[in-house]
Design an enzyme around this catalytic site. Structure first.
Site, PDB file in Angstrom:
ATOM      1  CB  CYS A 281      33.365  33.910  47.768  1.00 17.54           C
ATOM      2  SG  CYS A 281      35.069  34.103  48.310  1.00 17.54           S
TER       3      CYS A 281
ATOM      4  CD  GLU B 116      34.899  37.474  44.676  1.00 17.60           C
ATOM      5  OE1 GLU B 116      34.914  36.298  45.107  1.00 17.60           O
ATOM      6  OE2 GLU B 116      35.130  37.774  43.499  1.00 17.60           O
TER       7      GLU B 116
ATOM      8  CE  LYS C 206      49.211  38.095  52.211  1.00 17.99           C
ATOM      9  NZ  LYS C 206      49.392  36.639  52.479  1.00 17.99           N
TER      10      LYS C 206
ATOM     11  CD  GLU D 261      32.261  33.248  53.202  1.00 16.38           C
ATOM     12  OE1 GLU D 261      32.096  33.170  51.964  1.00 16.38           O
ATOM     13  OE2 GLU D 261      33.035  34.060  53.739  1.00 16.38           O
TER      14      GLU D 261
END
Length: 495
Positions: free
Chosen positions: A301, A267, A192, A398
């Protein structure tokens, strides 16, 4: 040309109608008939209408992958044959690299030359794991005295059906980093892609089919995370969920996976520290630091978004990184000499802007950047915030944008303490002329990957993953196979 290719051929058909789903070797629409627009973040224009899957289509895709696994449609092939198919997929990707890069650039905004490098890295994944298909072995052992000797051996077997949920910041690489090792291990897959960037993932499904992957072994469905993604995470016939994305969504997947105790490969988010020692070669460190945070417009990331600089070179490094940021050319992905493209969406643009405003409100000094560029597309200036502290949101959360927070330190111990003062632990780097200091600091930093005088390197050959809330498991290298394999012990008496 196969029946599947006749039914739909990317990229030609993307211009003539809605982009379909790939389920059990067939391109199909959804029961609802709904589509979702896909945008060019450099202009805000719609570039495709993609079929919107729902829970029904997720169920069909999982059922197709389960049938393909149970009837050994993939594993009944020899390991050499499976390796050849993965190698052929890499060749097809390289043959179509220019087109793939053009669409990756248009869909996610990254400059075309950088998108081309992403295609190469994605192809590397399939070539690397093609070499592992015939090297997944167990071992043997004899136990006990001669009169009661027991012989044992282990098997490493594919786990089963893997649901893969990948993000929008590096669509083709993210999909390849999961598909290649899972297929090498013998699993079947439901992929997906992110709602924002589905196009090259669907094209990759077609490439794998053309390379010889049997029907149902790889299925690609597009749709919202809160319906399609949630269905996959909860599904009792899914054996592994491999997810790359935010820590918040990762937590929801952990809860959803408890029903059948799925294996998870996660992750998740990062807030990666970068340490510049007083003896660092600043002609290398300054552009290295800038690249660590600004590359792909900070939508990485492992981006180095927290910079800790020794007080003796603090002002010079702050000024140097800011000047480097101002020299970067921000523009549309096909323009010549563009360094950075847009953020992925208006939503992300607002998010990044809010973080910069929050940092300033909490006392950070804006050295450069901090503003949207133009009114078309979602372009944002490379931004440096100096004199921050660890309590600020810009240093703890983040951002996923080209925003760097910088603060000074006095001692190595202080630098390490600052670097480890985070709930994340995905990546880090240290810049120093003293190799012994670099390696000592690397051992002390709590992160899955630490660079010494480099922030991002290693590619498919070195495992990557996080400590703490940056995730579970590893991608890349031999360790990536572990997420997709079970170990079975077989014992027998010798009498």
């Amino acid at each position: 040309m196969s029946a599947l290719d006749t039914a739909w051929n990317f990229p030609h058909s993307v211009h003539t109608g809605s982009v379909p789903l790939l389920i059990d070797g067939t391109w199909s629409t959804s029961a609802s008939g709904q589509t979702t627009p896909t945008y060019d973040p450099g202009t805000g224009d719609v570039i495709a209408q993609v079929t919107t899957a729902g829970p029904r289509e997720a169920e069909l895709a999982v059922a197709a992958a389960r049938r393909a696994f149970d009837d050994q449609r993939w594993t009944r092939l020899s390991s050499a044959a499976r390796g050849a198919i993965l190698w052929r997929a890499a060749e097809l990707m390289r043959e179509q690299a220019d087109e793939l890069a053009a669409w990756e650039s248009r869909n996610m905004g990254i400059p075309v030359p950088q998108a081309r490098a992403m295609v190469d890295e994605a192809a590397n994944q399939f070539q690397y794991y093609a070499g592992w298909t015939d090297k997944i072995h167990g071992h043997t052992v004899d136990v006990g005295p001669a009169e009661r000797r027991v012989q044992g051996y282990t098997l490493r077997e594919p786990v089963g059906v893997v649901a893969m949920i990948v993000p929008w910041n590096a669509p083709l690489i993210s999909a390849s980093k999961k598909l290649a090792p899972a297929l090498a291990a013998g699993c079947t897959c439901v992929l997906k892609p992110a709602e924002e960037t589905p196009l090259t993932a669907l094209w990759l499904g077609q490439i794998l089919h053309r390379a010889g992957v049997p029907d149902g072994v790889v299925n690609v469905i597009t749709g919202p995370g809160d319906t399609v993604g949630a269905t996959l995470a909860e599904h009792p016939d899914v054996d592994v969920v491999a997810f790359t994305g935010s820590t918040e969504v990762g937590r929801s997947i952990v809860h959803a996976a408890t029903g059948n105790l799925k294996k998870l490969q996660l992750e998740l988010g990062g807030k990666s520290p970068v340490i510049v020692m007083g003896d660092a070669d600043l002609t290398r460190a300054i552009p290295g630091v800038a690249g660590a945070v600004f590359w792909n417009t900070g939508q990485v990331c492992a981006a180095g978004t927290r910079l800790f600089v020794h007080e003796s070179v603090y002002d010079e490094v702050v000024a140097g990184v800011a000047a480097h940021g101002r020299r970067l050319r921000v523009g549309y992905g096909t323009e010549a000499d563009v360094d950075l493209g847009p953020l992925i969406s208006g939503k992300q643009l607002n998010r990044v802007s809010d973080y910069v405003a929050s940092g300033q409100a909490q006392g950070a000094r804006l050295v450069t950047g901090g503003r949207r560029i133009g009114t078309d597309g979602y372009f944002f200036e490379p931004t440096v915030l100096a004199d921050v502290d660890q309590s600020m949101r810009v240093m703890r959360e983040e951002i996923f944008g080209p925003v760097l927070g910088v603060m000074p330190f006095s001692t190595v111990d202080e630098a390490v303490e600052l670097a480890n003062d985070s709930s994340f632990g995905l990546a880090a780097s240290v810049w120093t002329a003293d190799g012994s200091v670099g390696h000592a600091v690397a051992r002390r930093i709590r992160a899955g990957r630490v660079g010494i005088n480099v922030h991002r390197a290693g590619g498919v050959y070195l495992p990557a993953g996080g400590y703490r809330q940056s995730g579970w498991g590893r991608e890349n290298g031999e360790r990536a196979l572990d997420s997709y394999l079970e170990v079975k012990s077989v014992v027998s008496t010798l009498a």
